[in-house]
Design a protein around this motif. Structure first.
Motif, PDB file in Angstrom:
ATOM      1  N   ASP A 114       0.813  -1.221   0.000  1.00  0.00           N
ATOM      2  CA  ASP A 114       0.000   0.000   0.000  1.00  0.00           C
ATOM      3  C   ASP A 114       0.844   1.268   0.000  1.00  0.00           C
ATOM      4  N   LYS A 115       2.010   1.187   0.639  1.00  0.00           N
ATOM      5  CA  LYS A 115       2.885   2.353   0.784  1.00  0.00           C
ATOM      6  C   LYS A 115       4.303   1.954   0.390  1.00  0.00           C
ATOM      7  N   PRO A 116       4.544   1.902  -0.930  1.00  0.00           N
ATOM      8  CA  PRO A 116       5.845   1.439  -1.403  1.00  0.00           C
ATOM      9  C   PRO A 116       6.949   2.478  -1.194  1.00  0.00           C
ATOM     10  N   VAL A 117       8.181   1.996  -1.261  1.00  0.00           N
ATOM     11  CA  VAL A 117       9.322   2.907  -1.236  1.00  0.00           C
ATOM     12  C   VAL A 117       9.142   3.928  -2.357  1.00  0.00           C
ATOM     13  N   GLY A 118       9.361   5.173  -2.028  1.00  0.00           N
ATOM     14  CA  GLY A 118       9.217   6.259  -2.992  1.00  0.00           C
ATOM     15  C   GLY A 118       7.899   6.993  -2.904  1.00  0.00           C
TER      16      GLY A 118
END
Length: 163
Positions: A114-118
């Motif tokens: 849901d909240k990827p790197v970047g």
């Protein structure tokens, strides 16, 4: 210290704030103070930068900016409502009328589906109100995500100052 484009953006923010007689504040998480550092690299910034909040932990977001604990629990630190609360808290708890907030996942770890790197959420407050912007920079590497976020934050300050 910073790339020319960041230095130029910071100089434009300082000049615009000085011309309009406004004070600026920053509320930073994943950038760790880079936005404030870019501004303070500009001669004359002391006339327009009131303060910078580096609120890396949730506790700091709550204590220093007044971000509701319930919002952090329900939505997580990397979210639109937290970015908005950070920006609004920065103006409420300073002498500034314009602020920018940055909260995201710089990497290399810490990302989820849901909240990827970047993923970085930004909010900015000014006379025209509060705005939110979300960027998904991708896994560019920690330094690049932080520098790209600094560029976006400076652009948002210019927008809210009315430059």
């Amino acid at each position: 210290m910073f790339a020319d484009d960041i230095q130029n953006l910071a100089a434009r923010v300082v000049a615009a704030a000085a011309a309009r007689g406004v004070l600026v504040a920053t509320a930073e998480s994943c950038t760790g103070g880079l936005v404030s550092a870019a501004l303070t690299a500009v001669p004359g910034s002391s006339a327009v930068l009131d303060r910078g909040f580096v609120t890396y932990s949730n506790a700091a977001k709550i204590d220093l900016l007044g971000v509701p604990a319930e919002t952090l629990e329900a939505r997580g630190a990397v979210s639109e409502p937290v970015a908005r609360a950070m920006a609004e808290g920065a103006t409420a708890r300073s002498g500034a009328s314009v602020s920018v907030a940055v909260t995201g996942v710089a990497g290399p770890g810490g990302g989820t589906d849901d909240k990827p790197v970047g993923l970085v959420h930004f909010a900015a407050v000014g006379p025209a109100g509060t705005i939110h912007v979300e960027h998904r920079f991708g896994d560019l590497g920690r330094d690049r995500v932080r520098l790209e976020s600094t560029r976006v934050a400076l652009d948002l300050l210019l927008d809210r100052i009315g430059a």
